[in-house]
Scaffold this active site. Structure first.
Site, PDB file in Angstrom:
ATOM      1  N   HIS A  37       0.841  -1.211   0.000  1.00 29.09           N
ATOM      2  CA  HIS A  37       0.000   0.000   0.000  1.00 29.09           C
ATOM      3  C   HIS A  37       0.872   1.256   0.000  1.00 29.09           C
ATOM      4  O   HIS A  37       0.571   2.239  -0.672  1.00 29.09           O
ATOM      5  CB  HIS A  37      -0.853   0.063   1.279  1.00 29.09           C
ATOM      6  CG  HIS A  37      -1.797  -1.080   1.469  1.00 29.09           C
ATOM      7  ND1 HIS A  37      -1.671  -1.973   2.517  1.00 29.09           N
ATOM      8  CD2 HIS A  37      -2.882  -1.471   0.770  1.00 29.09           C
ATOM      9  CE1 HIS A  37      -2.659  -2.856   2.457  1.00 29.09           C
ATOM     10  NE2 HIS A  37      -3.402  -2.579   1.401  1.00 29.09           N
ATOM     11  N   GLN A 153      -8.639  -8.033 -10.003  1.00 24.48           N
ATOM     12  CA  GLN A 153      -9.287  -6.795  -9.544  1.00 24.48           C
ATOM     13  C   GLN A 153      -8.877  -5.621 -10.437  1.00 24.48           C
ATOM     14  O   GLN A 153      -9.708  -4.804 -10.843  1.00 24.48           O
ATOM     15  CB  GLN A 153      -8.894  -6.529  -8.091  1.00 24.48           C
ATOM     16  CG  GLN A 153      -9.255  -5.141  -7.601  1.00 24.48           C
ATOM     17  CD  GLN A 153      -9.074  -4.980  -6.110  1.00 24.48           C
ATOM     18  OE1 GLN A 153      -9.908  -5.429  -5.337  1.00 24.48           O
ATOM     19  NE2 GLN A 153      -8.004  -4.336  -5.687  1.00 24.48           N
TER      20      GLN A 153
HETATM   21  O1  PAF Z   1      -7.835  -4.178  -2.887  1.00 25.07           O
HETATM   22  C1  PAF Z   1      -8.510  -3.772  -1.909  1.00 25.07           C
HETATM   23  O2  PAF Z   1      -7.995  -3.511  -0.814  1.00 25.07           O
HETATM   24  C2  PAF Z   1     -10.011  -3.595  -2.066  1.00 25.07           C
HETATM   25  O3  PAF Z   1     -10.559  -4.575  -2.884  1.00 25.07           O
HETATM   26  C3  PAF Z   1     -10.399  -2.192  -2.562  1.00 25.07           C
HETATM   27  C4  PAF Z   1      -9.885  -1.895  -3.936  1.00 25.07           C
HETATM   28  C5  PAF Z   1      -9.876  -1.145  -1.587  1.00 25.07           C
HETATM   29  C6  PAF Z   1     -11.931  -2.066  -2.595  1.00 25.07           C
HETATM   30  O4  PAF Z   1     -12.497  -2.292  -1.350  1.00 25.07           O
END
Ligand code: PAF
Length: 285
Positions: A37, A153
């Site tokens: 992150h 995703q």
């Molecule tokens: O990857 C994640 O942490 C989640 O799927 C996201 C993109 C924040 C959506 O809740």
């Protein structure tokens, strides 16, 4: 860094930043931050006037028997990490503010959500696209940053943005790994020391696949079998899927062409982990 809990407060900050002509970089997360992150936040810091990170454990993307209740949450741990990575605004809404009583609007991308994690987690991607579409509407980012560890995703979000003409650039960022190769994930916190050791089989099997492909293997089934056989050697591991797909439509392939993704979902004890390898072989034999 401002910590913002309410949608209305965030709106004020965004409209002020827009008035000042600042570009907005956005890093959506579910918190329990790790280096993956933080690498997204640092990249956003370098490319934008205002960096917004969200921390929201989104109930819509968890199935009934999944870990929504147990998902690690610790804002007092996360906030200083976000600030040190250059985040200006940390948006941490409550569930009632994001999905007030009577909430009834959902965003769904078809086809590529029916395979891989979408097949084993029905409704998951509908939850992801719904919350990300809402967050994009609130934050109005110029750029949004997503890790390639969650490769499906990322493809799903790219498709949503393309199909709905959302004015945001999706910036894919490389998977960040521990020194021993384990892909960083907030769910790694669930692993016991023995499970943590067993989890290395994901990266190990992907590296084996990479070697085989680099050495000229083009039979996708042989790669699937080799990877699956290696994972089965680890007693704590249970395969959810081993996919060798084209990396764009995520359809399974028979022959490896110019582009390939090897994607895995594996349960280690109670913890479901994913990882992937993406190769662009254009020009290679
Ligand atoms: O990857 C994640 O942490 C989640 O799927 C996201 C993109 C924040 C959506 O809740």
């Amino acid at each position: 860094m401002q910590i913002v809990h309410y949608v209305e407060e965030l709106r004020g900050i965004i409209s002020e930043a827009k008035k000042q002509g600042k570009s907005i970089g956005f890093v959506p997360t579910m918190g329990y931050l790790h280096e993956g992150h933080l690498s997204l936040a640092r990249r956003a810091r370098g490319e934008n006037g205002l960096v917004v990170m969200s921390i929201f454990v989104n109930p819509l993307q968890f199935g009934v028997n999944e870990d929504y209740e147990d998902y690690p949450r610790d804002l007092s741990r996360d906030a200083p990490m976000a600030e040190a990575a250059g985040v200006d605004v940390l948006f941490c809404p409550g569930v009632a503010d994001m999905y007030p009583r009577g909430y009834a609007t959902f965003v769904e991308v078809e086809e590529i959500t029916a395979v891989l994690c979408g097949a084993s987690r029905p409704g998951h991607f509908r939850g992801v696209t719904t919350v990300v579409a809402k967050l994009f509407g609130l934050v109005q980012p110029d750029r949004a940053y997503f890790g390639q560890k969650d490769a499906q995703q990322l493809r799903v979000i790219e498709k949503m943005v393309e199909d709905l003409n959302m004015p945001v650039e999706i910036v894919p960022c490389p998977t960040v790994r521990e020194l021993d190769g384990l892909a960083m994930s907030s769910r790694n916190a669930y692993l016991s020391p023995r499970e943590r050791e067993a989890a290395l089989v994901l990266n190990r099997s992907l590296r084996r696949a990479e070697e085989a492909i680099r050495a000229g293997e083009r039979d996708a089934n042989r790669i699937r079998e080799q990877v699956a056989a290696m994972i089965r050697e680890e007693p704590l591991a249970e395969i959810d899927y081993v996919s060798v797909n084209d990396g764009v439509t995520l359809r399974e392939i028979e022959r490896i062409g110019d582009r390939v993704m090897v994607a895995l979902a594996v349960r280690i004890g109670m913890t479901r982990l994913i990882d992937n390898l993406q190769m662009n072989l254009g020009g290679e034999g």
